[in-house]
Write an enzyme that holds these catalytic residues in place. Structure first.
Site, PDB file in Angstrom:
ATOM      1  N   GLU A 222       0.915  -0.863  -0.027  1.00  0.00           N
ATOM      2  CA  GLU A 222       0.112   0.025   0.017  1.00  0.00           C
ATOM      3  C   GLU A 222       0.919   1.090  -0.034  1.00  0.00           C
ATOM      4  O   GLU A 222       1.370   1.675   1.030  1.00  0.00           O
ATOM      5  CB  GLU A 222      -0.883  -0.016   1.085  1.00  0.00           C
ATOM      6  CG  GLU A 222      -1.838  -1.129   1.291  1.00  0.00           C
ATOM      7  CD  GLU A 222      -2.831  -0.958   0.322  1.00  0.00           C
ATOM      8  OE1 GLU A 222      -3.292   0.353   0.035  1.00  0.00           O
ATOM      9  OE2 GLU A 222      -3.638  -1.776   0.008  1.00  0.00           O
ATOM     10  N   CYS A 256      -2.108   9.683   2.562  1.00  0.00           N
ATOM     11  CA  CYS A 256      -1.531   9.054   1.275  1.00  0.00           C
ATOM     12  C   CYS A 256      -2.569   9.411   0.362  1.00  0.00           C
ATOM     13  O   CYS A 256      -1.972   9.402  -1.033  1.00  0.00           O
ATOM     14  CB  CYS A 256      -1.545   7.555   1.390  1.00  0.00           C
ATOM     15  SG  CYS A 256      -3.241   6.548   1.789  1.00  0.00           S
TER      16      CYS A 256
HETATM   17  P1  NAD Z   1       7.613   5.017   7.897  1.00  0.00           P
HETATM   18  O1  NAD Z   1       8.502   5.999   7.890  1.00  0.00           O
HETATM   19  O2  NAD Z   1       6.858   4.938   9.176  1.00  0.00           O
HETATM   20  O3  NAD Z   1       7.773   3.678   7.246  1.00  0.00           O
HETATM   21  C1  NAD Z   1       6.781   2.760   7.119  1.00  0.00           C
HETATM   22  C2  NAD Z   1       7.468   1.463   7.818  1.00  0.00           C
HETATM   23  O4  NAD Z   1       8.368   1.045   7.185  1.00  0.00           O
HETATM   24  C3  NAD Z   1       7.577   1.791   9.381  1.00  0.00           C
HETATM   25  O5  NAD Z   1       7.045   0.539   9.995  1.00  0.00           O
HETATM   26  C4  NAD Z   1       9.137   1.722   9.278  1.00  0.00           C
HETATM   27  O6  NAD Z   1       9.726   1.085  10.585  1.00  0.00           O
HETATM   28  C5  NAD Z   1       9.483   0.610   8.092  1.00  0.00           C
HETATM   29  N1  NAD Z   1      10.961   1.012   7.635  1.00  0.00           N
HETATM   30  C6  NAD Z   1      11.329   2.066   7.529  1.00  0.00           C
HETATM   31  N2  NAD Z   1      12.529   2.030   6.732  1.00  0.00           N
HETATM   32  C7  NAD Z   1      12.832   0.532   6.541  1.00  0.00           C
HETATM   33  C8  NAD Z   1      13.916  -0.089   5.909  1.00  0.00           C
HETATM   34  N3  NAD Z   1      14.944   0.573   5.284  1.00  0.00           N
HETATM   35  N4  NAD Z   1      13.740  -1.608   6.045  1.00  0.00           N
HETATM   36  C9  NAD Z   1      12.387  -2.179   6.498  1.00  0.00           C
HETATM   37  N5  NAD Z   1      11.719  -1.319   7.076  1.00  0.00           N
HETATM   38  C10 NAD Z   1      11.703  -0.031   7.131  1.00  0.00           C
HETATM   39  O7  NAD Z   1       6.506   5.611   6.829  1.00  0.00           O
HETATM   40  P2  NAD Z   1       6.668   6.392   5.451  1.00  0.00           P
HETATM   41  O8  NAD Z   1       6.913   5.355   4.557  1.00  0.00           O
HETATM   42  O9  NAD Z   1       7.151   7.383   5.539  1.00  0.00           O
HETATM   43  O10 NAD Z   1       4.998   6.733   5.132  1.00  0.00           O
HETATM   44  C11 NAD Z   1       4.679   7.730   4.183  1.00  0.00           C
HETATM   45  C12 NAD Z   1       4.363   7.002   2.848  1.00  0.00           C
HETATM   46  O11 NAD Z   1       3.455   5.902   3.000  1.00  0.00           O
HETATM   47  C13 NAD Z   1       3.838   7.972   1.827  1.00  0.00           C
HETATM   48  O12 NAD Z   1       4.479   7.826   0.554  1.00  0.00           O
HETATM   49  C14 NAD Z   1       2.353   7.582   1.859  1.00  0.00           C
HETATM   50  O13 NAD Z   1       1.709   7.816   0.624  1.00  0.00           O
HETATM   51  C15 NAD Z   1       2.304   6.222   2.188  1.00  0.00           C
HETATM   52  N6  NAD Z   1       1.047   5.758   2.739  1.00  0.00           N
HETATM   53  C16 NAD Z   1       0.340   4.708   1.925  1.00  0.00           C
HETATM   54  C17 NAD Z   1      -0.987   4.263   2.539  1.00  0.00           C
HETATM   55  C18 NAD Z   1      -1.773   3.599   1.782  1.00  0.00           C
HETATM   56  O14 NAD Z   1      -2.507   3.012   2.263  1.00  0.00           O
HETATM   57  N7  NAD Z   1      -1.632   3.213   0.206  1.00  0.00           N
HETATM   58  C19 NAD Z   1      -1.160   4.929   3.848  1.00  0.00           C
HETATM   59  C20 NAD Z   1      -0.178   5.674   4.363  1.00  0.00           C
HETATM   60  C21 NAD Z   1       0.755   6.168   4.024  1.00  0.00           C
END
Ligand code: NAD
Length: 469
Positions: A222, A256
């Site tokens: 997602e 998102c």
């Molecule tokens: P985040 O930084 O919290 O990361 C998401 C998860 O990935 C966390 O649990 C984190 O611990 C893990 N993570 C981070 N780096 C990692 C790595 N190198 N290796 C393994 N795991 C790792 O959140 P984010 O990515 O900043 O979230 C924002 C993004 O998510 C935006 O692009 C947004 O559009 C997208 N998003 C999508 C949805 C959807 O439903 N499609 C919903 C919310 C957010």
């Protein structure tokens, strides 16, 4: 994105390193199969939402000043609603689905049986930290799986409340919550899961997919992207402006499916901008910094990223005030934005709204189609032909006409991206299907055994078979 370091897994708690195996024992023991167990877990989760709701609201406020009403509606109530929906439909979803047996395969009885996948991993981000961890969990429970849950480390207060209450709410033999960041997630990703459900940015999505490939584990991703908002010449601008302002500045733009940018007909640009400004004023007052209804940017890293984007593109019409210490960024609208400016390069994921003009609906469609397939697409129009044309000629995870975000709130509509905005979908029945295997079953009677297909083959048998084609 931080690069994963496999050595970082050293020194981690043994309960993290052996998480998948431990839960697999419970799964193999059949704990999750009975519908009564699943119902009970869903009911418990729903109860946790109401009994621990206030605590979760306080945690969300401590993390990034999420307004109370937004915490209830967009995080907590959505999980309750998903639980209710699953409880109501569980019996029907899990019933074997009868399908027709074609004449050539007759006699026989055919059906599709839903099997739980096993032990699944759910990794969630920080922007809706309750909903995005627990909504997929509802599907995992309904389908009869065990699950490891990994909340985001960027919202530590919410993560701590979830990690405290989930083991006290759900069957601890079947569910484990692992707090932490890259090291912990990396250690989890090295283990064999039966499905990985990841929500977050696309860079980490690639890391997840690569790790999953090692075990041939299927994934749901997602992700995000730049969701366009097309405002047609015929649009009702009073309504459009309010709905766009609400959907964009909710959660301080950290959604998102927030409208990332607007494409408006040049004749309506001025009026639209003016009305969005008025709506923002109605919502948050003259100084949004003082409003309890306006969230903060999650941390200073993201705050600096947004400040950088703002510096480099377009003319600020309103907003633009920044305070790094409190992670405040005012609701901001920018015009005269070039299509190749930094604001139009990456997903904004913050309260900055670029307005671009587009001379026709065909140009808007071409603009959207030349870019990565978005998670959501919005179109404001009173013209049914325009609505139909935009839906038919663009591809996106979902479309919402004359509103923002509403399409993702219905449990009857699958929610997910397409291409770079995601793989797979969930919500309602789609969540149940995501965490189920559709097992084909055919039962043949033994009272009659057609010899036609058995060797030795003969010219007559071949002739008969050819006649059936
Ligand atoms: P985040 O930084 O919290 O990361 C998401 C998860 O990935 C966390 O649990 C984190 O611990 C893990 N993570 C981070 N780096 C990692 C790595 N190198 N290796 C393994 N795991 C790792 O959140 P984010 O990515 O900043 O979230 C924002 C993004 O998510 C935006 O692009 C947004 O559009 C997208 N998003 C999508 C949805 C959807 O439903 N499609 C919903 C919310 C957010």
């Amino acid at each position: 994105m931080t690069t994963p370091d496999p050595l970082a897994a050293e020194g981690l708690d043994a309960s993290i390193l052996g998480a998948a195996d431990r839960l697999r024992e419970a799964f193999d023991g059949g704990e999750t199969r009975p519908l009564e167990w699943r119902r009970n877990q869903l009911q418990q989760l729903k109860t946790m939402m109401s009994e621990r709701g206030d605590e979760l609201v306080r945690a969300l406020q401590a993390d990034f000043r999420k307004p109370e009403l937004e915490a209830w509606t967009s995080d907590i109530a959505i999980v309750s609603q998903e639980c209710d929906h699953a409880l109501k439909h569980l019996a029907r979803w899990t019933r074997p689905e009868k399908v027709r047996t074609p004449l050539q395969q007759s006699p026989g009885r055919s059906r599709i049986v839903r099997d739980p996948l096993g032990v699944v991993l759910i990794i969630s981000p920080w922007n809706y930290p309750v909903q995005l961890l627990l909504s997929p969990l509802v599907g995992a429970i309904a389908a009869g799986n065990c699950a490891v849950l990994k909340p985001s480390e960027l919202t530590p207060h919410t993560s701590a409340v979830l990690a405290h209450w989930l083991p006290r709410t759900l069957d601890p033999r079947c569910f484990q919550t692992v707090e932490g960041g890259v090291a912990e997630t990396t250690a989890l990703l090295e283990q064999r899961f039966d499905h990985i459900f990841y929500t977050g940015n696309g860079n980490v999505g690639r890391v997840v997919m690569e790790a999953a490939a090692k075990h041939l584990t299927p994934v749901t991703l997602e992700l995000g992207g730049k969701s366009p908002c097309i405002v047609d010449r015929s649009a009702n601008l009073d309504v459009a402006a309010r709905r766009i302002a609400w959907g964009k500045f909710l959660n301080a733009g950290q959604t998102c499916v927030a409208p990332d940018y607007i494409l408006v007909h040049p004749d309506r640009e001025e009026e639209l901008i003016e009305k969005i400004g008025a709506a923002v004023n109605d919502f948050y007052g003259d100084d949004p910094k003082q409003s309890a209804d306006y969230a903060r940017i999650v941390n200073s890293r993201h705050h600096r990223r947004l400040a950088g984007l703002l510096k480099e593109s377009g003319d600020i019409v309103f907003g633009g005030e920044l305070d790094e210490e409190t992670c405040y960024l005012a609701p901001t609208l920018v015009r005269n934005v070039q299509a190749d400016s930094p604001l139009m390069g990456e997903e904004i994921f913050g309260p900055i709204l670029p307005v671009l003009t587009s001379p026709s609906i065909e140009d808007s469609i071409a603009f959207v189609s030349q870019r990565a397939k978005p998670l959501a697409l919005y179109v404001f129009t009173e013209n049914a032909d325009v609505e139909a044309k935009v839906i038919a000629e663009t591809t996106s995870g979902g479309v919402c006409v004359n509103a923002i975000l509403w399409h993702i709130t219905s449990p009857n509509l699958p929610f997910g991206g397409v291409g770079p905005s995601g793989t797979g979908a969930y919500h309602g029945r789609a969540s149940f299907e995501t965490f189920s295997h559709r097992k084909s079953v055919m039962t043949k009677p033994t009272r009659f055994d057609l010899k036609l297909l058995y060797p030795p083959y003969s010219r007559l048998k071949t002739k008969l078979i050819r006649r059936m084609l």
